[in-house]
Write an enzyme that holds these catalytic residues in place. Structure first.
Site, PDB file in Angstrom:
ATOM      1  N   GLY A  71      26.657 -13.892 -12.622  1.00  0.00           N
ATOM      2  CA  GLY A  71      25.468 -14.350 -11.910  1.00  0.00           C
ATOM      3  C   GLY A  71      25.459 -13.836 -10.495  1.00  0.00           C
ATOM      4  N   GLN A 108      22.985 -12.809  -1.693  1.00  0.00           N
ATOM      5  CA  GLN A 108      24.200 -11.987  -1.824  1.00  0.00           C
ATOM      6  C   GLN A 108      23.899 -10.486  -1.756  1.00  0.00           C
ATOM      7  OE1 GLN A 108      25.635 -14.221  -5.512  1.00  0.00           O
ATOM      8  NE2 GLN A 108      27.546 -13.678  -4.490  1.00  0.00           N
ATOM      9  N   CYS A 134      33.363 -15.836  -7.038  1.00  0.00           N
ATOM     10  CA  CYS A 134      32.070 -15.480  -6.452  1.00  0.00           C
ATOM     11  C   CYS A 134      32.142 -14.027  -6.003  1.00  0.00           C
ATOM     12  CB  CYS A 134      31.779 -16.389  -5.259  1.00  0.00           C
ATOM     13  SG  CYS A 134      30.230 -15.998  -4.428  1.00  0.00           S
ATOM     14  N   LEU A 135      31.106 -13.252  -6.294  1.00  0.00           N
ATOM     15  CA  LEU A 135      31.140 -11.826  -5.940  1.00  0.00           C
ATOM     16  C   LEU A 135      31.174 -11.605  -4.421  1.00  0.00           C
ATOM     17  CD1 LEU A 135      28.710 -10.362  -8.643  1.00  0.00           C
ATOM     18  CD2 LEU A 135      31.211 -10.336  -8.635  1.00  0.00           C
ATOM     19  N   HIS A 192      26.341 -23.031  -9.188  1.00  0.00           N
ATOM     20  CA  HIS A 192      26.895 -22.095  -8.203  1.00  0.00           C
ATOM     21  C   HIS A 192      25.771 -21.244  -7.587  1.00  0.00           C
ATOM     22  CE1 HIS A 192      30.187 -19.196  -6.876  1.00  0.00           C
ATOM     23  NE2 HIS A 192      29.092 -18.476  -6.708  1.00  0.00           N
ATOM     24  N   GLU A 193      24.869 -20.731  -8.454  1.00  0.00           N
ATOM     25  CA  GLU A 193      23.806 -19.842  -7.956  1.00  0.00           C
ATOM     26  C   GLU A 193      22.765 -20.617  -7.154  1.00  0.00           C
ATOM     27  OE1 GLU A 193      24.600 -16.899  -7.964  1.00  0.00           O
ATOM     28  OE2 GLU A 193      26.072 -16.920  -9.575  1.00  0.00           O
ATOM     29  N   HIS A 219      23.899 -21.146  -3.726  1.00  0.00           N
ATOM     30  CA  HIS A 219      23.696 -19.968  -2.867  1.00  0.00           C
ATOM     31  C   HIS A 219      22.315 -20.017  -2.210  1.00  0.00           C
ATOM     32  CE1 HIS A 219      27.110 -17.276  -3.178  1.00  0.00           C
ATOM     33  NE2 HIS A 219      27.119 -17.316  -4.503  1.00  0.00           N
TER      34      HIS A 219
END
Ligand code: NI
Length: 169
Positions: A45, A50, A92-93, A134-135, A138
């Site tokens: 995701g 990001q 997380c990226l 999580h997304e 963000h």
């Protein structure tokens, strides 16, 4: 096109994103690029902040590009119901090499718009519920280290500072 993923502590990651109001070709291109960027990084995701875009857009695909039916685009998403607790490892990226157990709701229901602006509802549990939470975090400017215990957060912040000093971040 593969986009550059911004890393913590870029300020955009901690700013609440703006709602999407125009569902046009530019939005669809951004969504396609976000999927491509997620797959290139072997993620499940990604949220628009990001990639440096402060808008309420996220993409999720638990199959990492293997099953087109699992491609999910959530625009202006909201959590309308949540239940239970799960405590699993998360990454997380924007935090390469950081993995930590984080508490999340076990089951959630979301309401979101698709690329054409149509509202839909969807239920998620386990990993899907975790990815949604999580997304959506963000989009509210919340990165996952703030979901960790204070101890884990300080240990991970120290690890990040060390990687920054070593030129590995
Ligand atoms: Ni993330």
């Amino acid at each position: 096109m593969i986009l550059t993923i911004v890393k913590y502590p870029e300020p955009i990651l901690e700013q609440p994103s703006e709602p999407v109001t125009e569902f046009n070709a530019e939005l669809r291109k951004l969504v396609a690029d976000m999927f491509e960027t997620t797959y290139a990084s072997q993620g499940i995701g990604l949220a628009a902040p990001q990639v440096g875009v402060s808008k309420r857009i996220t993409v999720v695909d638990l199959s990492m590009g293997k099953d087109p039916k699992q491609k999910l685009v959530l625009i202006n998403p909201e959590i309308t119901f949540s239940e239970g607790k799960q405590y699993e490892e998360e990454g997380c990226l924007s935090f390469p090499d950081i993995r930590e157990k984080v508490v999340r709701a076990a089951k959630i229901r979301i309401r979101a718009q698709d690329e054409s602006g149509k509202w839909f509802e969807m239920d998620g549990e386990e990993l899907l519920a975790r990815a949604f939470q999580h997304e959506i975090d963000h989009l509210d400017g919340i990165v996952f280290i703030y979901r960790m215990s204070a101890l884990k957060r300080s240990l991970n912040l120290r690890k990040i500072r060390k990687m920054q000093n070593d030129g590995k971040w």
